[in-house]
Enzyme design. Structure first.
Site, PDB file in Angstrom:
ATOM      1  N   GLU A 165      37.039  16.222 -64.091  1.00  0.00           N
ATOM      2  CA  GLU A 165      36.162  15.442 -65.203  1.00  0.00           C
ATOM      3  C   GLU A 165      36.739  13.941 -65.599  1.00  0.00           C
ATOM      4  O   GLU A 165      36.234  12.922 -65.492  1.00  0.00           O
ATOM      5  CB  GLU A 165      35.900  16.106 -66.194  1.00  0.00           C
ATOM      6  CG  GLU A 165      35.108  15.613 -67.483  1.00  0.00           C
ATOM      7  CD  GLU A 165      34.853  16.344 -68.770  1.00  0.00           C
ATOM      8  OE1 GLU A 165      35.638  17.553 -68.559  1.00  0.00           O
ATOM      9  OE2 GLU A 165      34.403  15.923 -69.704  1.00  0.00           O
TER      10      GLU A 165
ATOM     11  N   ASP B 151      32.545   9.257 -76.251  1.00  0.00           N
ATOM     12  CA  ASP B 151      32.251   9.597 -77.525  1.00  0.00           C
ATOM     13  C   ASP B 151      33.521   9.270 -78.518  1.00  0.00           C
ATOM     14  O   ASP B 151      33.253   9.141 -79.697  1.00  0.00           O
ATOM     15  CB  ASP B 151      32.142  11.261 -77.405  1.00  0.00           C
ATOM     16  CG  ASP B 151      31.170  11.654 -76.381  1.00  0.00           C
ATOM     17  OD1 ASP B 151      30.293  10.628 -75.826  1.00  0.00           O
ATOM     18  OD2 ASP B 151      31.233  12.899 -76.022  1.00  0.00           O
TER      19      ASP B 151
HETATM   20  C1  9WN Z   1      28.402  14.857 -75.553  1.00  0.00           C
HETATM   21  C2  9WN Z   1      28.296  15.257 -70.167  1.00  0.00           C
HETATM   22  C3  9WN Z   1      28.967  14.524 -71.330  1.00  0.00           C
HETATM   23  C4  9WN Z   1      28.994  12.888 -70.944  1.00  0.00           C
HETATM   24  C5  9WN Z   1      29.708  12.214 -72.055  1.00  0.00           C
HETATM   25  C6  9WN Z   1      30.978  12.818 -72.416  1.00  0.00           C
HETATM   26  C7  9WN Z   1      30.648  14.222 -72.792  1.00  0.00           C
HETATM   27  C8  9WN Z   1      29.327  15.374 -74.594  1.00  0.00           C
HETATM   28  C9  9WN Z   1      30.444  16.190 -75.290  1.00  0.00           C
HETATM   29  O1  9WN Z   1      29.849  14.891 -71.979  1.00  0.00           O
HETATM   30  O2  9WN Z   1      29.732  14.354 -73.962  1.00  0.00           O
HETATM   31  O3  9WN Z   1      27.275  14.260 -75.040  1.00  0.00           O
HETATM   32  O4  9WN Z   1      30.095  17.539 -75.552  1.00  0.00           O
HETATM   33  O5  9WN Z   1      31.572  15.888 -75.406  1.00  0.00           O
HETATM   34  O6  9WN Z   1      31.531  12.274 -73.122  1.00  0.00           O
HETATM   35  O7  9WN Z   1      29.950  10.838 -71.434  1.00  0.00           O
HETATM   36  O8  9WN Z   1      27.727  12.428 -70.557  1.00  0.00           O
HETATM   37  O9  9WN Z   1      29.130  14.881 -68.931  1.00  0.00           O
END
Ligand code: 9WN
Length: 446
Positions: free
Chosen positions: A418, A183
């Site tokens: 994570e 992101d």
């Molecule tokens: C938005 C769930 C997700 C991953 C993504 C990571 C993060 C979300 C956030 O978490 O994104 O989708 O709220 O930051 O960047 O890769 O799938 O683990």
């Protein structure tokens, strides 16, 4: 490899059986009736590419859960074929995650499933995950699940090929940084700078992430204001993909997303063959994706792949780990493989037979490298796992072994976090993260 000791960066033996138990316990704790949450606190719903990685891990210990994981995700597939990046669990309280269903309003759109979802997608690593899960547990139940999933996986690819090829060049375009899965990568700084938004709008919302994670690690309020502006633009357009080129604020061709898109066709060819179907069309499509990636996203000046901002038709400058992802394509020409291996081994990414630091997500020599902030430096297991697959695919077993050792070392030192500090290996973000546990199981079994 049997449970026992492997030499590690820290020199001490690693208790592999203990690590395996930790990984299984983490997956078990995150299991939620028909899917696995990435994290109970930060991400309590179902996420698309997380579920794919997690299915690979479940296949090692409870294959039926691997199939449930993928099946529940594809139950939320839209009629147009898109697999939403979040499937919301209706049992959770309002506000359990931001932005929640009230922002996405998927129910207002025709052809959406009965459950609430987002309207974005994530890298299509699901066909590869399904193939790997089946290879790990090749029983009749797995084959039946593969047979049920195959048309849905094909529809997912069709959606991307037909609706998201905004430039008409054979590549998929992401319409939001969240679609990339990385992101907050510096790769998005240039295209994001052009998105009109004011950080002050965030006063009207309550961010959920900063209540559960250190704000200094997370995207800024201005990033979030832009994320919301892009979602609103797409949603108010009915999540329709026609006319995107005319005004959608974020349109980027990402090397990792497109590498996953091509790898999915290779995986579908193998799945088709297993099911007695004709794999030929998948192979043709896979070839086309590799050719388009090389033509449109390879930068001979830097020797790596870079995202293309379709609003300016220029490659972005930041050298991120996204550029290494095309290694997962088995038909990547040798010249490009060599260039990516050189990039991986350079001081920017430090992949080596014996790695003294984990693989970062961004060029560690860049002046704006950040060791703690989301996707702007820290090390993530899913990225290392993909790059390792690529190195194995192209006959670099020693580098792949170095990367594997470094990833196992991270979890041995810090647990199923994570992400990890790219210098010290300290655990960051959620401490019980689904794909870290799942991919660790996969690495341990190799
Ligand atoms: C938005 C769930 C997700 C991953 C993504 C990571 C993060 C979300 C956030 O978490 O994104 O989708 O709220 O930051 O960047 O890769 O799938 O683990």
């Amino acid at each position: 490899m049997t449970a026992g000791a492997v030499p590690t960066r820290t020199g001490g033996p690693t208790d592999l059986a203990g690590l395996r138990r930790l990984a299984v316990a983490t997956l078990d704790a995150n299991w939620e009736h028909d899917h696995t949450v990435p994290s109970r606190t930060l991400y309590p719903h179902q996420w698309s590419w997380d579920s794919a990685f997690i299915a690979v891990g479940w296949a090692h210990v409870r294959p039926e859960r691997a199939w449930q994981e993928l099946t529940s995700l594809f139950r939320a597939q839209w009629a147009d074929g898109r697999v939403p990046h979040i499937v919301f669990n209706p049992a959770l309280r309002v506000g359990a995650y931001f932005p929640g269903p009230e922002l996405w309003r998927s129910a207002d759109v025709e052809g959406t499933p009965t459950m609430d979802t987002s309207g974005l997608v994530q890298p299509p690593v699901h066909a590869l995950a399904a193939l790997l899960a089946y290879r790990r547990a090749p029983d009749p139940a797995g084959l039946a699940a593969l047979r049920r999933l195959y048309p849905a996986l094909v529809a997912q690819q069709r959606y991307l090929a037909e609706r998201r090829d905004v430039a008409g060049d054979g590549l998929v375009c992401v319409v939001h940084p969240w679609e990339s899965g990385l992101d907050n990568s510096p790769a998005w700084d240039e295209p994001m700078a052009a998105v009109d938004a004011d950080a002050a709008v965030m006063r009207a919302y309550r961010r959920h992430d900063t209540a559960h994670a250190d704000a200094a690690h997370r995207p800024t309020d201005l990033d979030y204001a832009r994320y919301l502006a892009i979602v609103a633009a797409y949603r108010d357009h009915g999540y329709a993909d026609r006319d995107l080129a005319d005004g959608h604020p974020f349109l980027v061709e990402c090397p990792l997303f497109n590498a996953a898109f091509g790898a999915a066709e290779h995986a579908l060819a193998e799945i088709a063959a297993l099911l007695g179907a004709d794999p030929a069309a998948h192979r043709v499509r896979a070839d086309r994706v590799t050719e388009a990636l090389v033509r449109r996203l390879y930068d001979p000046g830097t020797g790596t792949f870079q995202p293309r901002d379709l609003r300016t038709d220029r490659l972005v400058g930041a050298r991120t780990v996204l550029g290494l992802a095309p290694l997962i394509l088995p038909d990547l020409p040798a010249r490009h493989v060599d260039a990516l291996v050189a990039e991986a081994r350079s001081p920017r990414f430090g992949v080596a037979r014996w790695m003294d630091r984990p693989l970062p997500t961004y060029d560690r020599t860049a002046p704006d490298f950040e060791a703690l902030r989301y996707w702007r430096g820290p090390s993530w297991l899913n990225i290392g796992w993909l790059v390792r697959r690529g190195l194995l695919t192209h006959g670099r077993p020693e580098l792949a072994a170095g990367l594997r050792r470094s990833m196992i070392d991270l979890v041995a030192g810090a647990g199923c976090h994570e992400y990890f500090h790219p210098d010290t290996g300290a655990g960051l973000g959620s401490p019980a993260f689904g794909w870290t546990a799942a991919l660790l199981l996969d690495l341990l079994a190799d």
